[in-house]
Write an enzyme that holds these catalytic residues in place. Structure first.
Site, PDB file in Angstrom:
ATOM      1  N   ASN A  70       0.854  -1.182   0.000  1.00  0.00           N
ATOM      2  CA  ASN A  70       0.000   0.000   0.000  1.00  0.00           C
ATOM      3  C   ASN A  70       0.896   1.240   0.000  1.00  0.00           C
ATOM      4  O   ASN A  70       1.480   1.581   1.026  1.00  0.00           O
ATOM      5  CB  ASN A  70      -0.892  -0.038   1.260  1.00  0.00           C
ATOM      6  CG  ASN A  70      -1.754   1.202   1.406  1.00  0.00           C
ATOM      7  OD1 ASN A  70      -1.856   2.021   0.484  1.00  0.00           O
ATOM      8  ND2 ASN A  70      -2.374   1.367   2.566  1.00  0.00           N
ATOM      9  N   PHE A  71       0.973   1.904  -1.159  1.00  0.00           N
ATOM     10  CA  PHE A  71       1.868   3.064  -1.280  1.00  0.00           C
ATOM     11  C   PHE A  71       1.335   4.296  -0.555  1.00  0.00           C
ATOM     12  O   PHE A  71       2.077   5.245  -0.348  1.00  0.00           O
ATOM     13  CB  PHE A  71       2.070   3.429  -2.760  1.00  0.00           C
ATOM     14  CG  PHE A  71       2.939   2.491  -3.548  1.00  0.00           C
ATOM     15  CD1 PHE A  71       3.497   1.364  -2.981  1.00  0.00           C
ATOM     16  CD2 PHE A  71       3.222   2.770  -4.888  1.00  0.00           C
ATOM     17  CE1 PHE A  71       4.316   0.507  -3.721  1.00  0.00           C
ATOM     18  CE2 PHE A  71       4.039   1.928  -5.644  1.00  0.00           C
ATOM     19  CZ  PHE A  71       4.578   0.802  -5.065  1.00  0.00           C
ATOM     20  N   LYS A  72       0.038   4.312  -0.258  1.00  0.00           N
ATOM     21  CA  LYS A  72      -0.602   5.508   0.326  1.00  0.00           C
ATOM     22  C   LYS A  72      -0.310   6.714  -0.584  1.00  0.00           C
ATOM     23  O   LYS A  72      -0.390   6.574  -1.807  1.00  0.00           O
ATOM     24  CB  LYS A  72      -0.126   5.719   1.757  1.00  0.00           C
ATOM     25  CG  LYS A  72      -0.301   4.442   2.594  1.00  0.00           C
ATOM     26  CD  LYS A  72      -0.012   4.615   4.034  1.00  0.00           C
ATOM     27  CE  LYS A  72      -0.233   3.279   4.746  1.00  0.00           C
ATOM     28  NZ  LYS A  72      -0.041   3.362   6.171  1.00  0.00           N
ATOM     29  N   HIS A  96      -9.638   1.378   5.210  1.00  0.00           N
ATOM     30  CA  HIS A  96      -8.347   1.629   5.865  1.00  0.00           C
ATOM     31  C   HIS A  96      -8.530   2.674   6.973  1.00  0.00           C
ATOM     32  O   HIS A  96      -9.293   3.625   6.818  1.00  0.00           O
ATOM     33  CB  HIS A  96      -7.316   2.101   4.839  1.00  0.00           C
ATOM     34  CG  HIS A  96      -5.920   2.060   5.377  1.00  0.00           C
ATOM     35  ND1 HIS A  96      -5.441   3.019   6.237  1.00  0.00           N
ATOM     36  CD2 HIS A  96      -4.926   1.160   5.225  1.00  0.00           C
ATOM     37  CE1 HIS A  96      -4.197   2.709   6.581  1.00  0.00           C
ATOM     38  NE2 HIS A  96      -3.867   1.583   5.973  1.00  0.00           N
ATOM     39  N   GLU A 138      -6.763   5.048   7.868  1.00  0.00           N
ATOM     40  CA  GLU A 138      -6.475   6.442   7.482  1.00  0.00           C
ATOM     41  C   GLU A 138      -7.675   7.071   6.794  1.00  0.00           C
ATOM     42  O   GLU A 138      -7.899   8.274   6.898  1.00  0.00           O
ATOM     43  CB  GLU A 138      -5.215   6.475   6.596  1.00  0.00           C
ATOM     44  CG  GLU A 138      -3.964   6.257   7.440  1.00  0.00           C
ATOM     45  CD  GLU A 138      -2.811   5.598   6.724  1.00  0.00           C
ATOM     46  OE1 GLU A 138      -2.806   5.549   5.480  1.00  0.00           O
ATOM     47  OE2 GLU A 138      -1.907   5.107   7.430  1.00  0.00           O
ATOM     48  N   GLU A 181      -5.495  -4.480  10.967  1.00  0.00           N
ATOM     49  CA  GLU A 181      -4.400  -3.524  11.134  1.00  0.00           C
ATOM     50  C   GLU A 181      -4.631  -2.673  12.371  1.00  0.00           C
ATOM     51  O   GLU A 181      -5.367  -1.682  12.320  1.00  0.00           O
ATOM     52  CB  GLU A 181      -4.322  -2.592   9.924  1.00  0.00           C
ATOM     53  CG  GLU A 181      -4.043  -3.293   8.619  1.00  0.00           C
ATOM     54  CD  GLU A 181      -3.477  -2.316   7.596  1.00  0.00           C
ATOM     55  OE1 GLU A 181      -2.364  -2.557   7.136  1.00  0.00           O
ATOM     56  OE2 GLU A 181      -4.130  -1.309   7.293  1.00  0.00           O
ATOM     57  N   GLY A 216       2.665   2.343  10.720  1.00  0.00           N
ATOM     58  CA  GLY A 216       3.647   3.404  10.490  1.00  0.00           C
ATOM     59  C   GLY A 216       4.414   3.812  11.731  1.00  0.00           C
ATOM     60  O   GLY A 216       5.108   4.832  11.736  1.00  0.00           O
ATOM     61  N   SER A 230       3.432  -2.085  10.520  1.00  0.00           N
ATOM     62  CA  SER A 230       4.889  -2.196  10.731  1.00  0.00           C
ATOM     63  C   SER A 230       5.457  -3.567  10.393  1.00  0.00           C
ATOM     64  O   SER A 230       6.368  -4.050  11.064  1.00  0.00           O
ATOM     65  CB  SER A 230       5.254  -1.775  12.160  1.00  0.00           C
ATOM     66  OG  SER A 230       4.912  -0.419  12.368  1.00  0.00           O
TER      67      SER A 230
HETATM   68  P1  PGA Z   1       2.883   0.298   7.700  1.00  0.00           P
HETATM   69  O1  PGA Z   1       1.414   0.550   7.096  1.00  0.00           O
HETATM   70  O2  PGA Z   1       3.397  -0.996   7.120  1.00  0.00           O
HETATM   71  O3  PGA Z   1       3.685   1.482   7.263  1.00  0.00           O
HETATM   72  O4  PGA Z   1       2.726   0.212   9.190  1.00  0.00           O
HETATM   73  C1  PGA Z   1       0.513  -0.513   6.934  1.00  0.00           C
HETATM   74  C2  PGA Z   1      -0.793  -0.026   6.351  1.00  0.00           C
HETATM   75  O5  PGA Z   1      -1.290   1.041   6.748  1.00  0.00           O
HETATM   76  O6  PGA Z   1      -1.389  -0.694   5.487  1.00  0.00           O
END
Ligand code: PGA
Length: 229
Positions: free
Chosen positions: A6-8, A88, A90, A157, A163, A193
């Site tokens: 997932n590049f976001k 997600h 976010e 998650e 992150g 992570s």
């Molecule tokens: P991360 O993000 O690996 O940077 O913790 C995971 C995600 O949000 O899908």
């Protein structure tokens, strides 16, 4: 195992193209049963072909129409995209999508036959209240979701692990994934992570069917370290 990148809001059209070219040149040795997904930013979507699936990080639940700033199925179809991330944290917490909106999106893309990677996860505050509170929260994130849908992958998650460099412990993942599998019998990814240093112990957990990766997916070297661990 499923390995999803997932590049976001990272990478450009140009750097995504380079990434995909490099990825494809190295995926020849992957186990045939493993699946690789890449979710680039919307502007970098293209008709990439290879031993991976490209998905959209988000889209609006419409074919097309007057939805300023959004993309619908028409724009995704141009690149044969029929995979999407929904729910997600976010999008739920930073962007403010409610469970109702998430469920509406799910229903729409289910109707379109999309493969849906559906994300759930609790905050640190909830985690600190113990597994019962965690499960109550996670169950609430299935509200309005048809969990019997065939083309459905769940990604657990924990928000506090995304992150932050601090993954959930093996014991936390085992307990949560075991409980989730009782509720939804679908492929279940762990995210938060995931990196080279913890992929072996995380992927060895029996109810972990794959990983959803942000930070460590941004470079092909670190992402491939997971795929070929
Ligand atoms: P991360 O993000 O690996 O940077 O913790 C995971 C995600 O949000 O899908």
């Amino acid at each position: 195992m499923i390995y999803a990148a997932n590049f976001k809001t990272n990478h450009t059209r140009e750097s995504t193209k380079e990434y995909i070219t490099d990825l494809q040149s190295k995926l020849g040795d992957k186990k045939p049963e493993d699946r690789v997904f890449v979710f680039p930013p919307l502007t970098a979507l293209d008709s990439f072909e290879g031993d991976f699936t490209i998905g959209a990080q988000n889209a609006y639940p419409v074919e097309n129409g007057a939805y300023t700033g959004e993309v619908g199925v028409e724009q995704l179809s141009e690149f044969n995209i029929n995979t999407i991330l929904i729910g997600h944290s976010e999008r739920r917490d930073t962007i403010g999508e409610s469970q109702e909106q998430v469920a509406k999106k799910f229903a729409f893309f289910k109707e379109q036959g999309f493969e849906i990677i559906y994300c759930i996860g609790e905050s640190l505050e909830v985690r600190e209240q113990g597994i019962e509170a965690v499960m109550e929260h996670l169950v609430s994130q299935f509200e309005g979701i048809d969990t019997t849908y065939d083309n459905f992958v769940v990604a657990y998650e924990p928000i506090w692990a995304i992150g932050t460099g601090r993954s959930a412990t093996v014991a936390e993942i085992v307990e949560t994934h075991n409980a989730l599998k009782q509720i939804v019998d679908k492929p279940l990814l762990y995210g938060g992570s995931v990196k080279g240093a913890n992929i072996a112990e995380i992927s060895a957990i029996s109810n972990v069917d794959g990983v959803l990766v942000g930070g460590a997916s941004l470079k092909t070297e670190t992402f491939l370290e997971l795929v070929f661990h």
